[in-house]
Scaffold this motif. Structure first.
Motif, PDB file in Angstrom:
ATOM      1  N   SER A  72      -3.623  -6.415  -6.389  1.00 53.12           N
ATOM      2  CA  SER A  72      -2.362  -7.033  -6.786  1.00 53.12           C
ATOM      3  C   SER A  72      -1.748  -7.768  -5.601  1.00 53.12           C
ATOM      4  O   SER A  72      -1.873  -7.328  -4.455  1.00 53.12           O
ATOM      5  N   LYS A  73      -1.039  -8.861  -5.879  1.00 57.30           N
ATOM      6  CA  LYS A  73      -0.364  -9.582  -4.805  1.00 57.30           C
ATOM      7  C   LYS A  73       0.742  -8.748  -4.181  1.00 57.30           C
ATOM      8  O   LYS A  73       1.163  -9.001  -3.055  1.00 57.30           O
ATOM      9  N   ASN A  74       1.195  -7.711  -4.883  1.00 57.21           N
ATOM     10  CA  ASN A  74       2.253  -6.842  -4.377  1.00 57.21           C
ATOM     11  C   ASN A  74       1.729  -5.673  -3.541  1.00 57.21           C
ATOM     12  O   ASN A  74       2.520  -4.934  -2.955  1.00 57.21           O
ATOM     13  N   ALA A  75       0.416  -5.507  -3.490  1.00 51.65           N
ATOM     14  CA  ALA A  75      -0.167  -4.425  -2.681  1.00 51.65           C
ATOM     15  C   ALA A  75       0.078  -4.702  -1.205  1.00 51.65           C
ATOM     16  O   ALA A  75       0.208  -5.862  -0.782  1.00 51.65           O
ATOM     17  N   THR A  76       0.135  -3.641  -0.419  1.00 52.19           N
ATOM     18  CA  THR A  76       0.280  -3.820   1.031  1.00 52.19           C
ATOM     19  C   THR A  76      -1.080  -4.141   1.638  1.00 52.19           C
ATOM     20  O   THR A  76      -2.129  -3.911   1.020  1.00 52.19           O
ATOM     21  N   ILE A  77      -1.048  -4.644   2.847  1.00 52.20           N
ATOM     22  CA  ILE A  77      -2.291  -4.925   3.564  1.00 52.20           C
ATOM     23  C   ILE A  77      -3.071  -3.632   3.782  1.00 52.20           C
ATOM     24  O   ILE A  77      -4.296  -3.615   3.685  1.00 52.20           O
TER      25      ILE A  77
END
Length: 124
Positions: A21-26
């Protein structure tokens, strides 16, 4: 090399395709890459996007907190893609032309990933 000896993307691509997801952290993205022994993930956005281990390294090299930086902050958008029936020679040429190491494989939807490692494996 005859057409019968030529490999297509479908013969070399990695499946199943791993996404994030684009909202996941690195940190979360890095764990998915590590746990699956891969170096890129397709980001579930429109337009198409990808995050690679190079993006993760940039976050670390810049001294940023990987638990605070999101995939959306560093992902590459408008990603080149290939189809399963493309020949690997064409993939190698695309990677060279665009200076990239990963190409998502799309056949109406994402179906896999082909990488520079796949090209190298084919040539060795």
């Amino acid at each position: 090399m005859s057409n019968n000896d030529r490999k297509q993307v479908r013969d070399m691509m990695s499946t199943p395709l791993m996404t994030v997801s684009k909202n996941a952290t690195i940190t979360e993205a890095a764990k998915v890459m590590r746990d699956n022994e891969i170096s890129a993930l397709v980001v579930t956005t429109s337009p198409r996007a990808i995050i690679s281990s190079s993006d993760v390294l940039e976050v670390a090299a810049d001294g940023l907190d990987p638990t605070q930086v999101t995939v959306a902050d560093v992902m590459t958008t408008d990603v080149e893609t290939v189809t399963p029936d493309l020949y690997m020679e064409e993939v190698a040429a695309m990677m060279t032309t665009y200076g990239i190491k990963h190409l998502p494989v799309v056949d109406d939807e994402y179906v896999g990933m082909v990488s520079s490692t796949d090209v190298t494996t084919l040539l060795s």
